[in-house]
Design a protein around this motif. Structure first.
Motif, PDB file in Angstrom:
ATOM      1  N   ILE A  75      37.065  43.484  44.284  1.00  0.00           N
ATOM      2  CA  ILE A  75      37.935  42.389  43.854  1.00  0.00           C
ATOM      3  C   ILE A  75      39.380  42.657  44.263  1.00  0.00           C
ATOM      4  O   ILE A  75      40.051  41.787  44.823  1.00  0.00           O
ATOM      5  N   MET A  76      39.865  43.867  43.990  1.00  0.00           N
ATOM      6  CA  MET A  76      41.258  44.230  44.259  1.00  0.00           C
ATOM      7  C   MET A  76      41.309  45.431  45.200  1.00  0.00           C
ATOM      8  O   MET A  76      40.461  46.330  45.137  1.00  0.00           O
ATOM      9  N   ARG A  77      42.298  45.458  46.069  1.00  0.00           N
ATOM     10  CA  ARG A  77      42.554  46.625  46.905  1.00  0.00           C
ATOM     11  C   ARG A  77      43.176  47.742  46.049  1.00  0.00           C
ATOM     12  O   ARG A  77      43.705  47.496  44.968  1.00  0.00           O
ATOM     13  N   ARG A  78      43.146  48.953  46.587  1.00  0.00           N
ATOM     14  CA  ARG A  78      43.721  50.083  45.839  1.00  0.00           C
ATOM     15  C   ARG A  78      45.223  49.917  45.622  1.00  0.00           C
ATOM     16  O   ARG A  78      45.750  50.323  44.591  1.00  0.00           O
ATOM     17  N   ASP A  79      45.922  49.311  46.578  1.00  0.00           N
ATOM     18  CA  ASP A  79      47.370  49.139  46.420  1.00  0.00           C
ATOM     19  C   ASP A  79      47.713  47.919  45.571  1.00  0.00           C
ATOM     20  O   ASP A  79      48.895  47.609  45.374  1.00  0.00           O
ATOM     21  N   GLN A  80      46.696  47.217  45.059  1.00  0.00           N
ATOM     22  CA  GLN A  80      46.923  46.071  44.172  1.00  0.00           C
ATOM     23  C   GLN A  80      46.641  46.415  42.707  1.00  0.00           C
ATOM     24  O   GLN A  80      46.748  45.560  41.835  1.00  0.00           O
ATOM     25  N   ILE A  81      46.277  47.666  42.454  1.00  0.00           N
ATOM     26  CA  ILE A  81      46.010  48.144  41.100  1.00  0.00           C
ATOM     27  C   ILE A  81      47.093  49.152  40.722  1.00  0.00           C
ATOM     28  O   ILE A  81      47.246  50.181  41.368  1.00  0.00           O
TER      29      ILE A  81
END
Length: 420
Positions: A359-365
């Motif tokens: 769902i989310m990239r690592r840099d979006q968490i």
């Protein structure tokens, strides 16, 4: 678009933190990025903030709000007592600083200021009109000839000096210059704060529901998109009907008025415009008689569609309040899948179902953690942590405390609860 935000000395934020929407070197899910700032300069459409209660998630969103309010209101201040600041409890005598990088109408800007309880200490506005950083204005704490030091670009020098002559120490030059000039790059910077930043705190009242009702009556395309959204999340609402309603005051409502007015109002009709009626298969119901979750859904979706249409940036604290996790996921999907829009969605949440690298990239968490000695917020992204695989079960790792920012209740509180 928001590119990067930095802040120090605001609420639980003591030392400088940096929140960035700039994509890392992670090559997964590039379809979830905005790619219009040139080769390799990709920007996130969404970002999530996780952390224990009191760790600083709300402080970050609050800092954005305070920066916005100071920019759009500063020109109207009459004295320094109107400056509002919430410094860290261990740094009350130190200044607060905000700095933000953003894109507006195809040009990147950087705006910063530093202030205390009495005055603006420093302020600067830069931009990249031709791919190179250029000064618009700079204001520093250095005193020259008994006056604060200012620097202006050649294009802004004459008007900048005029604004400086009317500038009070407790006002921001950007706020004054917007009201005193018609320079495009000044207007772009000011309008980014005034129009592009949309900030919602779940525990504060808003007029979003009435806004939604009014817009649904005027905008047939919006109404169609809204019904499409409702059906995509499994709602069985068949239609929405907007009517004008006329009624008299109830006895309970009359008690809110002074006694001398009650008699006059008791027989007076009250016209309520744009009442929303929801049509189901077997009955109709007034939106005001629906659950809090349905009302919040209606209050949020119309503004969200407007945000996506007009390429705005939406900050929301505790997005999951009164909204089911599947609805939150659908909202995120709408931001990711609308490639025509550069709208962005930044939200604080405890909903761990979103902690999924599909769902989310690592840099979006992002995670907030409270340093115990000085009780100050530390901020970092999942991409800052080494050895996090692209297929890692992030939800399980977060709950287990693998990444810090442990989402567990205070151990002392836990002990008390166990003893009860």
């Amino acid at each position: 678009m928001l590119l990067q935000f930095q802040c120090s000395n605001h609420r639980s934020i003591k030392d400088e933190i940096t929140f960035s929407m700039l994509a890392s070197s992670d090559d997964s899910h590039e379809e979830k990025l905005i790619k219009n700032l040139g080769e390799g300069n990709y920007i996130s459409r969404c970002a999530s903030l996780y952390g224990a209660n009191g760790s600083g998630k709300t402080s970050i969103i609050s800092a954005i709000l305070y920066m916005k309010q100071l920019v759009i209101s500063s020109n109207s201040y009459q004295n320094e007592s109107q400056i509002v600041r919430l410094p860290h409890k261990l740094a009350v005598d130190s200044p607060t600083k905000y700095s933000i990088n953003f894109e507006k109408n195809g040009i990147v800007y950087q705006y910063s200021f530093e202030y205390d309880n009495k005055e603006i200490i420093s302020e600067s506005l830069y931009y990249w009109p031709n791919g190179k950083r250029a000064l618009i204005f700079e204001r520093t704490a250095e005193i020259l000839n008994n006056e604060p030091s200012f620097k202006f670009s050649n294009e802004f020098k004459k008007m900048g000096e005029n604004c400086r002559g009317r500038l009070k120490s407790f006002k921001l030059l950007l706020s004054v210059a917007f009201n005193e000039t018609n320079i495009e790059y000044i207007a772009n910077a000011f309008n980014f704060f005034q129009n592009d930043l949309v900030i919602l705190f779940s525990n504060e009242p808003s007029n979003w529901l009435q806004y939604s009702v009014d817009r649904l009556k005027k905008d047939e395309e919006l109404r169609r998109m809204f019904l499409d959204f409702l059906h995509s999340i499994g709602s069985d609402i068949l239609d929405m009907i907007l009517v004008n309603q006329i009624r008299t005051f109830s006895e309970k409502e009359l008690l809110k008025f002074p006694s001398e007015l009650r008699q006059a109002l008791s027989d007076q009709a009250l016209r309520l415009n744009n009442i929303l009626i929801l049509r189901y298969k077997d009955f109709d119901i007034d939106i005001n008689d629906e659950s809090e979750g349905i009302k919040k859904l209606f209050a949020m979706i119309c503004p969200l569609i407007d945000i996506i249409r007009n390429n705005k940036i939406f900050f929301c604290d505790e997005i999951e309040n009164s909204l089911h996790s599947s609805i939150v996921l659908e909202i995120i999907r709408r931001f990711f899948n609308n490639e025509k829009s550069t709208a962005q969605f930044i939200f604080a949440t405890h909903n761990t179902e979103i902690l999924d690298l599909n769902i989310m990239r690592r840099d979006q968490i992002w995670f907030t953690e409270l340093e115990k000695t000085e009780r100050k917020t530390d901020l970092f992204s999942l991409s800052d942590i080494k050895n996090v695989r692209k297929d890692e079960a992030v939800q399980k790792g977060y709950i287990a405390g693998k990444y810090g920012a442990i989402p567990m209740i205070n151990t002392e509180i836990q002990k008390i609860c166990e003893e009860c």
